[in-house]
Scaffold this motif. Structure first.
Motif, PDB file in Angstrom:
ATOM      1  N   GLY A  47      44.065  24.211  42.563  1.00 13.65           N
ATOM      2  CA  GLY A  47      43.252  25.133  41.929  1.00 13.65           C
ATOM      3  C   GLY A  47      42.975  26.482  42.795  1.00 13.65           C
ATOM      4  O   GLY A  47      43.028  27.553  42.361  1.00 13.65           O
ATOM      5  N   ALA A  48      43.267  26.229  44.258  1.00 17.52           N
ATOM      6  CA  ALA A  48      43.035  27.662  44.833  1.00 17.52           C
ATOM      7  C   ALA A  48      44.302  28.541  44.707  1.00 17.52           C
ATOM      8  O   ALA A  48      44.213  29.732  44.458  1.00 17.52           O
ATOM      9  N   ILE A  49      45.473  27.821  44.691  1.00 21.02           N
ATOM     10  CA  ILE A  49      46.733  28.554  44.369  1.00 21.02           C
ATOM     11  C   ILE A  49      46.534  29.142  43.244  1.00 21.02           C
ATOM     12  O   ILE A  49      47.194  30.353  42.738  1.00 21.02           O
ATOM     13  N   HIS A  55      44.306  35.959  40.237  1.00 21.57           N
ATOM     14  CA  HIS A  55      43.710  37.131  41.148  1.00 21.57           C
ATOM     15  C   HIS A  55      44.711  38.407  41.131  1.00 21.57           C
ATOM     16  O   HIS A  55      44.338  39.142  41.017  1.00 21.57           O
ATOM     17  N   LEU A  56      45.712  38.053  41.538  1.00 25.13           N
ATOM     18  CA  LEU A  56      46.593  38.932  41.817  1.00 25.13           C
ATOM     19  C   LEU A  56      47.200  39.516  40.549  1.00 25.13           C
ATOM     20  O   LEU A  56      47.611  40.665  40.555  1.00 25.13           O
ATOM     21  N   VAL A  69      36.734  31.115  44.465  1.00 26.93           N
ATOM     22  CA  VAL A  69      36.874  29.782  43.826  1.00 26.93           C
ATOM     23  C   VAL A  69      36.322  28.755  44.929  1.00 26.93           C
ATOM     24  O   VAL A  69      36.539  28.899  46.066  1.00 26.93           O
ATOM     25  N   GLN A  70      35.776  27.781  44.390  1.00 31.26           N
ATOM     26  CA  GLN A  70      35.130  26.642  45.104  1.00 31.26           C
ATOM     27  C   GLN A  70      36.238  25.422  45.254  1.00 31.26           C
ATOM     28  O   GLN A  70      36.476  25.048  43.999  1.00 31.26           O
ATOM     29  N   VAL A  79      34.634  24.076  49.932  1.00 34.57           N
ATOM     30  CA  VAL A  79      35.076  25.256  50.519  1.00 34.57           C
ATOM     31  C   VAL A  79      34.834  26.051  49.584  1.00 34.57           C
ATOM     32  O   VAL A  79      35.500  26.212  48.292  1.00 34.57           O
ATOM     33  N   MET A  80      34.357  27.554  49.953  1.00 37.23           N
ATOM     34  CA  MET A  80      34.463  28.604  48.869  1.00 37.23           C
ATOM     35  C   MET A  80      35.312  29.689  49.639  1.00 37.23           C
ATOM     36  O   MET A  80      35.324  30.091  50.633  1.00 37.23           O
ATOM     37  N   LEU A  81      36.527  29.859  48.680  1.00 33.32           N
ATOM     38  CA  LEU A  81      37.346  30.924  49.003  1.00 33.32           C
ATOM     39  C   LEU A  81      37.073  32.233  48.310  1.00 33.32           C
ATOM     40  O   LEU A  81      36.879  32.154  47.059  1.00 33.32           O
ATOM     41  N   THR A  82      37.176  33.413  49.133  1.00 31.20           N
ATOM     42  CA  THR A  82      37.072  34.597  48.348  1.00 31.20           C
ATOM     43  C   THR A  82      38.116  35.604  48.491  1.00 31.20           C
ATOM     44  O   THR A  82      38.506  35.723  49.661  1.00 31.20           O
TER      45      THR A  82
END
Length: 92
Positions: A47-49, A55-56, A69-70, A79-82
């Motif tokens: 999901g993060a990838i 995003h890009l 994204v969480q 974990v929350m990635l920004t």
């Protein structure tokens, strides 16, 4: 009754068959985002990838962009990635 085929005929048929199919240079659809890379990643990170790629892709339309994204890490913690991006000017 069964028809007997000589081995020479069988081998000729196999050699002819080998000339067909297989990979061809320039075949296939070109990648939408340029050259690609295949990597194995943990399922929790998929999901993060995908969010980073999205995003890009969106960043092309903006000078600055922020998205989050969480996900769960490998220890199953939230974990929350920004992602923050800022386009750099081409001027030197």
């Amino acid at each position: 009754m069964r028809r007997v085929i000589r081995k020479e005929v069988q081998l000729d048929w196999l050699e002819q068959k080998a000339a067909r199919g297989g990979s061809r240079p320039g075949a296939g659809r070109p990648a939408k985002r340029g050259k690609t890379l295949v990597k194995r990643i943990p399922q929790q990170y998929a999901g993060a990838i995908e969010s980073l790629i999205a995003h890009l892709d969106q960043q092309r339309d903006y000078q600055q962009l922020q998205s989050s994204v969480q996900i769960q890490d490998l220890d199953n913690r939230q974990v929350m990635l920004t992602f923050n991006t800022e386009a750099q000017s081409d001027e030197n």
